[in-house]
Design an enzyme around this catalytic site. Structure first.
Site, short mmCIF file in Angstrom:
data_model
loop_
_atom_site.label_atom_id
_atom_site.label_comp_id
_atom_site.label_asym_id
_atom_site.label_seq_id
_atom_site.Cartn_x
_atom_site.Cartn_y
_atom_site.Cartn_z
N LYS A 86 0.77 -0.98 0.13
CA LYS A 86 0.11 0.11 -0.09
C LYS A 86 0.79 1.14 -0.18
O LYS A 86 1.89 1.20 0.64
CB LYS A 86 -0.97 0.07 1.01
CG LYS A 86 -0.46 -0.40 2.62
CD LYS A 86 0.98 0.33 3.25
CE LYS A 86 0.80 1.94 3.50
NZ LYS A 86 2.07 2.03 4.16
N TYR B 14 -4.51 3.83 6.22
CA TYR B 14 -4.96 2.73 7.39
C TYR B 14 -6.31 3.44 7.92
O TYR B 14 -7.29 2.65 8.30
CB TYR B 14 -4.05 2.51 8.46
CG TYR B 14 -2.83 1.89 8.00
CD1 TYR B 14 -3.06 0.31 7.98
CD2 TYR B 14 -1.62 2.37 7.78
CE1 TYR B 14 -1.95 -0.30 7.43
CE2 TYR B 14 -0.76 1.53 7.38
CZ TYR B 14 -0.86 0.08 7.07
OH TYR B 14 0.25 -0.72 6.79
P1 NDP Z 1 12.26 1.24 2.53
O1 NDP Z 1 13.01 2.25 2.12
O2 NDP Z 1 12.80 0.43 3.75
O3 NDP Z 1 12.78 0.00 1.54
C1 NDP Z 1 12.24 0.16 -0.09
C2 NDP Z 1 13.23 -0.60 -0.86
O4 NDP Z 1 12.73 -0.65 -2.28
C3 NDP Z 1 14.72 -0.25 -0.68
O5 NDP Z 1 15.37 -0.97 0.26
C4 NDP Z 1 15.07 -0.91 -2.07
O6 NDP Z 1 15.60 -2.26 -1.94
C5 NDP Z 1 13.89 -0.61 -3.02
N1 NDP Z 1 14.16 0.41 -3.89
C6 NDP Z 1 14.15 0.30 -5.24
N2 NDP Z 1 14.08 1.35 -5.79
C7 NDP Z 1 14.23 2.33 -4.83
C8 NDP Z 1 14.38 3.71 -4.92
N3 NDP Z 1 14.30 4.61 -5.79
N4 NDP Z 1 14.60 4.14 -3.71
C9 NDP Z 1 14.56 3.73 -2.50
N5 NDP Z 1 14.17 2.49 -2.20
C10 NDP Z 1 14.16 1.75 -3.49
O7 NDP Z 1 10.66 1.28 2.13
P2 NDP Z 1 9.50 0.24 3.29
O8 NDP Z 1 10.10 -1.25 3.17
O9 NDP Z 1 9.34 0.80 4.50
O10 NDP Z 1 8.38 0.44 2.32
C11 NDP Z 1 8.39 -0.16 0.94
C12 NDP Z 1 6.69 -0.27 0.75
O11 NDP Z 1 6.11 -1.12 1.61
C13 NDP Z 1 6.00 0.99 0.51
O12 NDP Z 1 5.22 1.09 -0.51
C14 NDP Z 1 5.42 1.27 1.86
O13 NDP Z 1 4.23 1.98 1.84
C15 NDP Z 1 5.16 -0.38 2.27
N6 NDP Z 1 4.97 -0.65 3.59
C16 NDP Z 1 3.81 -1.17 4.12
C17 NDP Z 1 3.80 -1.85 5.51
C18 NDP Z 1 2.60 -2.48 5.89
O14 NDP Z 1 2.51 -2.44 7.12
N7 NDP Z 1 1.89 -2.86 4.90
C19 NDP Z 1 4.87 -1.14 6.50
C20 NDP Z 1 5.85 -0.45 5.99
C21 NDP Z 1 6.18 -0.26 4.50
P3 NDP Z 1 16.62 -2.88 -2.64
O15 NDP Z 1 17.92 -2.35 -2.03
O16 NDP Z 1 16.40 -4.36 -2.51
O17 NDP Z 1 16.73 -2.47 -4.16
#
Ligand code: NDP
Length: 379
Positions: free
Chosen positions: A149, A234
């Site tokens: 989301k 949420y």
């Molecule tokens: P993070 O920033 O911690 O991680 C995102 C990951 O996406 C990065 O580590 C990277 O992984 C990859 N990525 C690819 N392109 C990019 C870019 N241009 N900039 C940054 N990261 C990039 O975010 P979150 O994990 O917190 O959030 C990710 C998604 O999950 C969002 O859509 C958020 O809304 C959702 N979310 C949902 C939650 C829930 O409870 N349902 C809780 C937290 C987040 P890599 O290095 O492997 O390429």
């Protein structure tokens, strides 16, 4: 599970999809074909145990902190692969989760995942703006998809994502974990079954103080907006699933920017008011500058509420009869298992793409109301 099915039927009805519920996937798509295994996964025995393989795409905080650990306790799916743009993350993930080298992809090689029978589902966990392209690529590679989301940044993008999955004959699900959390399911039951009479008023708030000023959540091109996209969603969900209704119109106000440098591109906080069917008053608020976490319904015969409402665990609830008492569960494990079962049973996800699209539409209306100061109708 019965409660899930009831709420699922309700959502499908609201989304006009009730007729699609069983079976969703065309009869030409045979789940049995997806049980193919290769020797590698036969070694770790997961496919042998009949589980569907999930590849996590985007190995950030949520994938590493919640989803991968949850996949250690799922019954119907397991962590089979990873897709990452950061090579340095690969060794630790491989060794921690026994992921074979041929199940590791980067964003350039990702489309080759179509030839990998270990992977049944791709779970998109990237910044919001990237969801659309990855969902479409995953569907085109013949994989079922879970998308985090908010589903996308526009209704048009949601339509394209839904169409791509439909064209591929694959299911699309949104990472709405609270549809599998007992306290939130109880709010749905109490509200929609009118256990305490009609709801007169409902309020929802979710906020926290955001840290790192350089993170993508504060960059509009990647996030689509501030706390509304991230956590206010949420509250939109909570209001809709507790009442079983969708808003007709909205007004909204942006809060003050006490840290204008940090919030150059996105709102720091906002509040909104939904006009709901039946005259229910609904208020939501969301912030990156203040902690809050509640869902509160005021009905004819009393108040029922959760606080905290939206965390990964630790929900606490109260009704006119006392405190809620539900077992601790792993929300993400339940969510992913439910999707694996939907695939197995050829049924629409409990939290389908259409539900994600509905929320993207509501969020767009809230932003429009905030930006224009006008009452915006939501069709
Ligand atoms: P993070 O920033 O911690 O991680 C995102 C990951 O996406 C990065 O580590 C990277 O992984 C990859 N990525 C690819 N392109 C990019 C870019 N241009 N900039 C940054 N990261 C990039 O975010 P979150 O994990 O917190 O959030 C990710 C998604 O999950 C969002 O859509 C958020 O809304 C959702 N979310 C949902 C939650 C829930 O409870 N349902 C809780 C937290 C987040 P890599 O290095 O492997 O390429």
């Amino acid at each position: 599970m019965e409660r899930n099915n009831t709420s699922r039927r309700r959502f499908l009805r609201n989304l006009g999809l009730a007729g699609l519920s069983v079976p969703l996937i065309s009869s030409g798509i045979n789940c049995a074909n997806e049980k193919k295994t290769n020797p590698q996964t036969m070694i770790n025995g997961n496919k042998k145990a009949g589980k569907l393989g999930i590849a996590l795409l985007g190995l950030g905080g949520y994938a590493g902190g919640q989803l991968a650990p949850a996949l250690q306790s799922t019954e119907h799916c397991y962590l089979a692969g990873i897709v990452t743009g950061t090579p340095s993350k690969i060794p630790a993930w491989q060794s921690k989760y026994s992921i074979p080298g041929n199940n590791v992809y980067n964003y350039e090689t990702f489309d080759k995942i179509k030839d990998n029978a270990d992977i049944d589902i791709v779970y998109i966990v990237t910044p919001n703006a990237l969801h659309k392209d990855f969902v479409i690529r995953a569907a085109q590679a013949g994989k079922h998809v879970i998308c985090e989301k908010p589903m996308a940044l526009s209704v048009e993008d949601c339509d394209e994502m839904i169409a791509a999955c439909k064209k591929a004959g694959k299911l699309l699900s949104i990472g709405y974990r609270l549809h599998f959390e007992p306290h939130n399911l109880e709010m749905m039951r109490l509200g929609t079954k009118k256990i305490y009479g009609n709801i007169k008023k409902i309020g929802a708030g979710f906020g926290f103080t955001i840290g790192d000023p350089t993170q993508w959540r504060l960059k509009k091109a990647l996030s689509g907006g501030g706390p509304l996209q991230d956590v206010g969603i949420y509250c939109v969900q909570g209001i809709c699933y507790t009442t079983g209704l969708e808003p007709i119109a909205v007004t909204a106000q942006e809060g003050p920017k006490t840290d204008p440098d940090k919030f150059r591109e996105v709102e720091q906080s906002l509040t909104w008011q939904f006009e709901m069917p039946g005259g229910i008053i609904a208020e939501g608020k969301s912030s990156y500058g203040q902690g809050m976490n509640f869902l509160k319904a005021e009905a004819e015969k009393g108040i029922f509420e959760l606080t905290p409402a939206y965390n990964y665990s630790g929900q606490a609830g109260r009704t006119p009869e006392g405190t809620m008492n539900f077992p601790k569960i792993n929300q993400q494990a339940k969510q992913m298992d439910a999707f694996a079962l939907s695939i197995r049973n050829n049924q629409l996800s409990i939290v389908p793409g259409e539900l994600g699209k509905r929320d993207v539409k509501i969020i767009a209306a809230i932003y429009e109301a905030m930006g224009t100061g006008k009452r915006i109708t939501i069709n």
